[in-house]
Design a protein around this motif. Structure first.
Motif, PDB file in Angstrom:
ATOM      1  N   LYS A 128      25.692 -16.165 -17.383  1.00 18.21           N
ATOM      2  CA  LYS A 128      24.455 -16.891 -17.659  1.00 18.21           C
ATOM      3  C   LYS A 128      23.507 -16.825 -16.469  1.00 18.21           C
ATOM      4  CE  LYS A 128      26.344 -20.783 -19.057  1.00 18.21           C
ATOM      5  NZ  LYS A 128      26.429 -22.169 -19.603  1.00 18.21           N
ATOM      6  N   GLN A 129      24.052 -16.957 -15.258  1.00 21.51           N
ATOM      7  CA  GLN A 129      23.219 -16.878 -14.065  1.00 21.51           C
ATOM      8  C   GLN A 129      22.608 -15.489 -13.900  1.00 21.51           C
ATOM      9  OE1 GLN A 129      25.793 -18.127 -10.865  1.00 21.51           O
ATOM     10  NE2 GLN A 129      25.968 -20.220 -11.668  1.00 21.51           N
ATOM     11  N   ASP A 130      23.301 -14.474 -14.435  1.00 25.99           N
ATOM     12  CA  ASP A 130      22.810 -13.096 -14.349  1.00 25.99           C
ATOM     13  C   ASP A 130      21.847 -12.766 -15.494  1.00 25.99           C
ATOM     14  OD1 ASP A 130      22.833 -10.624 -12.923  1.00 25.99           O
ATOM     15  OD2 ASP A 130      24.081  -9.746 -14.505  1.00 25.99           O
ATOM     16  N   GLY A 131      21.554 -13.762 -16.329  1.00 23.52           N
ATOM     17  CA  GLY A 131      20.554 -13.573 -17.372  1.00 23.52           C
ATOM     18  C   GLY A 131      21.081 -13.142 -18.724  1.00 23.52           C
ATOM     19  N   TRP A 132      22.404 -13.243 -18.943  1.00 22.92           N
ATOM     20  CA  TRP A 132      22.979 -12.849 -20.223  1.00 22.92           C
ATOM     21  C   TRP A 132      23.009 -14.036 -21.185  1.00 22.92           C
ATOM     22  CZ3 TRP A 132      24.524  -7.831 -21.269  1.00 22.92           C
ATOM     23  CH2 TRP A 132      24.559  -6.958 -20.163  1.00 22.92           C
ATOM     24  N   SER A 133      22.650 -13.782 -22.431  1.00 19.08           N
ATOM     25  CA  SER A 133      22.834 -14.764 -23.502  1.00 19.08           C
ATOM     26  C   SER A 133      24.203 -14.498 -24.124  1.00 19.08           C
ATOM     27  CB  SER A 133      21.741 -14.622 -24.561  1.00 19.08           C
ATOM     28  OG  SER A 133      20.473 -14.878 -24.001  1.00 19.08           O
ATOM     29  N   VAL A 134      25.076 -15.511 -24.086  1.00 20.05           N
ATOM     30  CA  VAL A 134      26.482 -15.297 -24.434  1.00 20.05           C
ATOM     31  C   VAL A 134      26.880 -16.156 -25.623  1.00 20.05           C
ATOM     32  CG1 VAL A 134      28.846 -15.209 -23.545  1.00 20.05           C
ATOM     33  CG2 VAL A 134      26.922 -14.922 -21.967  1.00 20.05           C
ATOM     34  N   CYS A 135      27.654 -15.561 -26.531  1.00 21.94           N
ATOM     35  CA  CYS A 135      28.268 -16.290 -27.643  1.00 21.94           C
ATOM     36  C   CYS A 135      29.778 -16.084 -27.584  1.00 21.94           C
ATOM     37  CB  CYS A 135      27.723 -15.785 -28.976  1.00 21.94           C
ATOM     38  SG  CYS A 135      28.455 -16.595 -30.431  1.00 21.94           S
ATOM     39  N   VAL A 136      30.535 -17.153 -27.746  1.00 19.35           N
ATOM     40  CA  VAL A 136      31.984 -17.050 -27.837  1.00 19.35           C
ATOM     41  C   VAL A 136      32.372 -16.765 -29.286  1.00 19.35           C
ATOM     42  CG1 VAL A 136      34.167 -18.295 -27.631  1.00 19.35           C
ATOM     43  CG2 VAL A 136      32.407 -18.583 -25.893  1.00 19.35           C
ATOM     44  N   VAL A 137      33.232 -15.768 -29.473  1.00 17.11           N
ATOM     45  CA  VAL A 137      33.792 -15.464 -30.786  1.00 17.11           C
ATOM     46  C   VAL A 137      35.285 -15.782 -30.710  1.00 17.11           C
ATOM     47  CG1 VAL A 137      34.186 -13.695 -32.532  1.00 17.11           C
ATOM     48  CG2 VAL A 137      32.083 -13.659 -31.168  1.00 17.11           C
ATOM     49  N   TYR A 138      35.689 -16.876 -31.363  1.00 27.10           N
ATOM     50  CA  TYR A 138      37.083 -17.314 -31.318  1.00 27.10           C
ATOM     51  C   TYR A 138      37.803 -16.814 -32.566  1.00 27.10           C
ATOM     52  CZ  TYR A 138      41.126 -20.262 -30.322  1.00 27.10           C
ATOM     53  OH  TYR A 138      42.394 -20.708 -30.018  1.00 27.10           O
ATOM     54  N   CYS A 139      38.831 -15.998 -32.367  1.00 21.06           N
ATOM     55  CA  CYS A 139      39.578 -15.405 -33.480  1.00 21.06           C
ATOM     56  C   CYS A 139      40.863 -16.193 -33.743  1.00 21.06           C
ATOM     57  CB  CYS A 139      39.925 -13.955 -33.167  1.00 21.06           C
ATOM     58  SG  CYS A 139      38.493 -12.871 -32.965  1.00 21.06           S
TER      59      CYS A 139
END
Length: 280
Positions: A128-139
């Motif tokens: 996030k600090q590096d500018g990435w938009s992140v989503c967790v995909v829980y399987c």
């Protein structure tokens, strides 16, 4: 547009790598570029091309041989080593990725990494600090729906990961194509304690009644846990999941609208179909 990433997590053997491979093939088919990253230091073979590999930093086999650790202890050591080298190694590797890049991180299957250890919280904070938009995909393996106690445990594990990582979160029931009986699958996509608690009581005995009720209330009151089914034999299944993830991280919302070539061609044909008065 931006930099986007999926963090694919879940218990061992739940189908994370199969999901990553199916997602990669789907994106290839729709001409969308994704880069799959291996974050499992114990991985040996991949069905998808690996763009970035944690084993270039640390491998479980080397750790167990040099330090005499077992598989679980060795894996924890590897992930703590990654945590210590996020800036030096991962930061340097991510410099080659920029705007419009989309990464899919295929993660190890030890759930303690996501539920109570700091490594993946540090990892997502770094992204996030590096500018990435992140989503967790829980399987979660859809076989869990055949045992309501296992399903409740899996749903609570997903909730724990949501609380720990504090990211947009999409839960998937994997291996739906392998289920012999899909008639009651809908009952498990959105946990309903009114349906699940009687089954849970029948399988655990009366002394667990209060505990079962508390777990059901936890899922019901927060209403955070729901699942999407993944059937790898159905292309619409992965398309629906990718669409939900895109909405969660707002993928492409700031992109300029593009007109398809056939729409341009139709517009040109309509323009040429006038009365031709100006051509005299």
């Amino acid at each position: 547009m931006g930099k986007y990433a999926q963090l694919v997590i879940g218990p061992a053997g739940c189908g994370k790598s199969t999901y990553c491979n199916h997602l990669y093939e789907h994106c290839q088919a729709i001409q969308r570029t994704v880069h799959v990253v291996n974050l499992d230091p114990a991985a040996e073979a991949f069905a998808y091309p690996v763009s970035l590999d944690i084993r270039d930093l640390v491998a479980l086999e080397d750790v167990t041989e040099e330090l005499g650790l077992g598989p679980n202890g060795g894996l924890l050591y590897c992930m703590e080593y990654l945590e210590d080298n996020l800036h030096d190694w991962l930061g340097a590797e991510l410099e080659s990725y920029g705007e419009d890049d989309y990464l899919v991180f295929d993660c190890p299957g030890q759930i303690e990494l996501y539920n109570h250890l700091s490594v993946f919280r540090s990892f997502v904070d770094f992204l996030k600090q590096d500018g990435w938009s992140v989503c967790v995909v829980y399987c979660l393996d859809s076989h869990f729906v055949t045992d309501v106690a296992k399903y409740m445990a899996g749903a609570l594990q997903a909730l724990a990961a949501m609380v720990k990582l504090e990211l947009p979160h999409v839960n998937i029931l994997t291996k739906v194509d392998l289920l012999e009986d899909k008639r009651h699958l809908e009952d498990f996509l959105i946990p309903d304690p009114a349906l699940l608690l009687p089954q849970l009581a029948a399988s655990t005995g009366p002394r667990f009644a209060q505990l079962n009720k508390a777990m059901g209330s936890l899922l019901d009151e927060f209403s955070l846990v729901s699942f999407l089914p993944l059937d790898i034999t159905d292309e619409d299944s992965i398309a629906d999941i990718l669409g939900q993830i895109d909405m969660a991280i707002q993928y492409g919302e700031d992109a300029e609208p593009r007109i398809r070539e056939d729409e341009i061609r139709e517009a040109d044909e309509e323009g040429d179909g006038g009365d031709g008065g100006d051509d005299i």
